[in-house]
Motif scaffolding. Structure first.
Motif, PDB file in Angstrom:
ATOM      1  N   ALA A 260      -4.587   7.526   4.345  1.00 37.70           N
ATOM      2  CA  ALA A 260      -3.935   6.204   4.278  1.00 37.70           C
ATOM      3  C   ALA A 260      -2.621   6.152   5.037  1.00 37.70           C
ATOM      4  O   ALA A 260      -2.100   5.055   5.283  1.00 37.70           O
TER       5      ALA A 260
ATOM      6  N   GLY B 197      -7.474  -1.161   7.638  1.00 39.98           N
ATOM      7  CA  GLY B 197      -7.885  -1.371   6.255  1.00 39.98           C
ATOM      8  C   GLY B 197      -9.077  -0.537   5.861  1.00 39.98           C
ATOM      9  O   GLY B 197      -9.155  -0.043   4.723  1.00 39.98           O
TER      10      GLY B 197
ATOM     11  N   VAL C  59       0.844  -1.206   0.000  1.00 40.43           N
ATOM     12  CA  VAL C  59       0.000   0.000   0.000  1.00 40.43           C
ATOM     13  C   VAL C  59       0.874   1.249   0.000  1.00 40.43           C
ATOM     14  O   VAL C  59       0.602   2.216  -0.728  1.00 40.43           O
TER      15      VAL C  59
ATOM     16  N   CYS D 208      -5.576  -2.591   0.759  1.00 39.69           N
ATOM     17  CA  CYS D 208      -5.871  -2.229   2.148  1.00 39.69           C
ATOM     18  C   CYS D 208      -6.727  -3.277   2.855  1.00 39.69           C
ATOM     19  O   CYS D 208      -6.754  -3.318   4.096  1.00 39.69           O
ATOM     20  N   LEU D 209      -7.405  -4.103   2.091  1.00 44.38           N
ATOM     21  CA  LEU D 209      -8.163  -5.189   2.723  1.00 44.38           C
ATOM     22  C   LEU D 209      -7.238  -6.084   3.537  1.00 44.38           C
ATOM     23  O   LEU D 209      -7.646  -6.681   4.541  1.00 44.38           O
TER      24      LEU D 209
ATOM     25  N   ALA E  68      -6.195   0.773  -2.601  1.00 44.83           N
ATOM     26  CA  ALA E  68      -7.434   0.610  -1.832  1.00 44.83           C
ATOM     27  C   ALA E  68      -7.798  -0.861  -1.679  1.00 44.83           C
ATOM     28  O   ALA E  68      -8.206  -1.311  -0.598  1.00 44.83           O
ATOM     29  N   VAL E  69      -7.648  -1.629  -2.761  1.00 46.67           N
ATOM     30  CA  VAL E  69      -7.939  -3.073  -2.689  1.00 46.67           C
ATOM     31  C   VAL E  69      -6.964  -3.767  -1.749  1.00 46.67           C
ATOM     32  O   VAL E  69      -7.351  -4.611  -0.929  1.00 46.67           O
TER      33      VAL E  69
ATOM     34  N   GLY F   9      -8.360   2.153   3.180  1.00 51.76           N
ATOM     35  CA  GLY F   9      -9.061   1.844   1.940  1.00 51.76           C
ATOM     36  C   GLY F   9     -10.038   2.932   1.546  1.00 51.76           C
ATOM     37  O   GLY F   9     -10.134   3.303   0.370  1.00 51.76           O
TER      38      GLY F   9
END
Length: 578
Positions: A469, A425, A367, A558-559, A555-556, A429
């Motif tokens: 973030a 996250g 990230v 961050c999951l 962003a994805v 995200g």
């Protein structure tokens, strides 16, 4: 765990954060002074390519030693690392201010980068020491916000100083500010540091017993020789006219042979000899710590990072992603990377302790890299679009970016505060989704868009999203790292972001320029200025498009940081009031 007084903890964090802001400001402070700096060391404006090391030198020093300084922050007291890094930064600033030729100027910038880069992981690790897990969000947000605020203040500070003095005054101000922060940190640092029975960072050597006394004496002699060496070096670089022109006192300032360098003089060589002697006496005290830090691994990883930085920094983006020098450097980077991986597997105590790059820590690094790509795209191409649309000079175009840069620290503070109520996250995200939406809107801009109010809103949204973030990434990396590796984990997060900025800028610029040249080649009249501006706008749009993709991928990713909030001892956490 013995906790420091809350006011001491906040004072220590505030001082360290201001130091981080000072180093961040220095990254951008040369933007307005670059041409003056070139002429000040005898480089003409027609040789702009020679100025590249002035910028890349700072970046090289900043990134290449980050893993080592992060690891040292785990092995000795965090405050000691901060003090050493501040001292190095002050020395680098002074060398830069005194430089009379390009090699000396670049050396000063590299030394500044070494000192400035080490401040960040030590400060972030300090937060992990002073605040328990689920109360770290706000202080991490403060560090991120102040760091980004420094990037805003850098050009402003440079412009203010240039209005009343020359470029050298910028670096004297840096040196004085760094020295002042050193004194303040020295005063409050020892009293504020918490001590844990299981893991307490310590000094490099014991001071009890006959061996300890000898080491203390050796250290003090080393410091004395180092001080004399620095004084002689400053005198050599300053070359006061009264001394240089004196028949009786000018001999030590006469260059040796055909050289014109102020370093290659008797007094310059004396300074070098004194500094070498000081380093030789200091080695026995620091060698045990450097061995524990895996000095060989640090050299290999630092070489890999440095070669990657130089590969992309040396390329001409108008012609290639990787230039001729890069084609030679990349294979070397691959070799040193392989050797580092071998060293990591073979060493009993590797530079990056086993278990740091795992789970959420691995996701945090990815990230951070994507954040770097999105950030650098906006920082570089928004001023470019401003110059295309209105008759802005370079300075005015740079100040258009303030709309974005002011929003980033606000987002960093908000992100840290939100970590009290949501997971890493979720906060990170959501922030990067905001940035993705804003960057996607920017792909529709033309040369007049920045003159209209919606552009201000969109830039603020992107800055806010990227800022949101920052704290979650640092928080996840610190939370999943072993307690004795917080400095290393923080350093890797910063390295990932910086590498993302360098590589992302090279790739996105190359893609954008490919679009530009393809459009220019298809023009019926390649000299038509309106058509050329339209082609340049298409290039900028492609860069924004790539940045939007990077933010979306971030962003994805961050999951992987986890959507749930990680909790700890709330009663203990309330002690600090943050």
């Amino acid at each position: 765990m013995t906790s420091p007084r809350p006011d001491r903890a906040r004072a220590l964090l505030a001082t360290a954060s201001v130091a981080v802001a000072l180093a961040a400001a220095d990254t951008y402070v040369v933007v307005l002074a670059l041409t003056d700096m070139m002429s000040g060391v005898g480089v003409g404006i027609d040789s702009l390519q020679k100025a590249t090391p002035i910028i890349s030198g700072f970046l090289l020093g900043y990134v290449a030693v980050l893993p080592l300084t992060g690891r040292l922050a785990d092995l000795v007291a965090r405050e000691r690392v901060l003090l050493v890094c501040l001292a190095i930064f002050v020395v680098g600033s002074s060398v830069t201010a005194l430089a009379a030729d390009l090699p000396t100027l670049v050396t000063g910038r590299v030394v500044q980068g070494v000192g400035g880069g080490g401040l960040v992981p030590a400060t972030l690790a300090l937060v992990a020491d002073l605040w328990p897990v689920d109360r770290r969000g706000t202080p991490l947000g403060v560090v991120g916000a102040v760091q980004e605020l420094g990037s805003v203040l850098g050009p402003v500070l440079g412009a203010a100083i240039l209005a009343v003095a020359d470029w050298r005054a910028i670096f004297w101000v840096n040196a004085l500010a760094g020295a002042g922060l050193w004194v303040v940190l020295r005063f409050i640092g020892r009293a504020a540091r918490p001590v844990t029975p299981d893991h307490a960072p310590t000094g490099p050597v014991p001071t009890s017993g006959a061996g300890g006394i000898r080491r203390v004496l050796s250290t003090r002699v080393s410091m004395g020789l180092g001080g004399l060496g620095l004084g002689c070096g400053a005198l050599a670089l300053a070359a006061p006219a009264g001394l240089v022109s004196s028949v009786a006192l000018g001999g030590p300032f006469v260059p040796l042979g055909d050289h014109a360098s102020r370093v290659l003089t008797p007094i310059g060589l004396l300074a070098a000899a004194l500094l070498l002697a000081a380093a030789g006496l200091a080695v026995p005290a620091w060698l045990p710590v450097l061995r524990r830090a895996d000095l060989l691994g640090a050299v290999l990883l630092g070489a890999t990072l440095g070669l990657v930085i130089l590969t992309f920094a040396s390329a001409n983006p108008e012609k290639e992603v990787v230039g001729p020098l890069g084609l030679a450097l990349l294979p070397l980077a691959a070799v040193t990377a392989v050797l580092y991986l071998w060293r990591h597997r073979a060493a009993a105590d590797p530079l990056v302790p086993r278990g740091v790059v795992r789970g959420r820590g691995r996701s945090a690094l990815v990230v951070s890299g994507f954040v770097g790509v999105a950030l650098v795209a906006v920082v570089v191409d928004v001023p470019l679009l401003a110059r295309l649309g209105v008759d802005h000079d370079e300075t005015a175009a740079a100040f258009v970016l303030v709309r974005f840069l002011l929003a980033v620290p606000v987002g960093a503070l908000a992100g840290g505060w939100l970590l009290r109520r949501a997971g890493d996250g979720l906060v990170g995200g959501a922030g990067l989704l905001l940035a993705t939406a804003g960057l996607a809107a920017m792909t529709t801009w033309d040369q007049t868009s920045l003159t209209r109010w919606p552009a201000t809103v969109i830039l603020a949204v992107v800055g806010l999203g990227i800022g949101l973030a920052l704290a979650p990434v640092n928080n996840a990396a610190l939370a999943d790292a072993p307690e004795d590796a917080h400095g290393t984990a923080s350093a890797l997060v910063v390295v990932a972001r910086m590498v993302g900025m360098v590589v992302g800028l090279a790739l996105l610029t190359a893609i954008g320029l490919h679009t530009y040249y393809a459009r220019v080649a298809a023009l019926p009249d390649p000299a038509d200025p309106t058509a050329l501006v339209t082609a340049a706008v298409a290039e900028v749009r492609w860069v924004f498009r790539g940045a939007a993709i990077a933010a979306g991928l971030g962003a994805v990713t961050c999951l992987g940081l986890g959507l749930a909030r990680h909790t700890g001892s709330y009663a203990a956490e309330r002690t600090f009031g943050l």
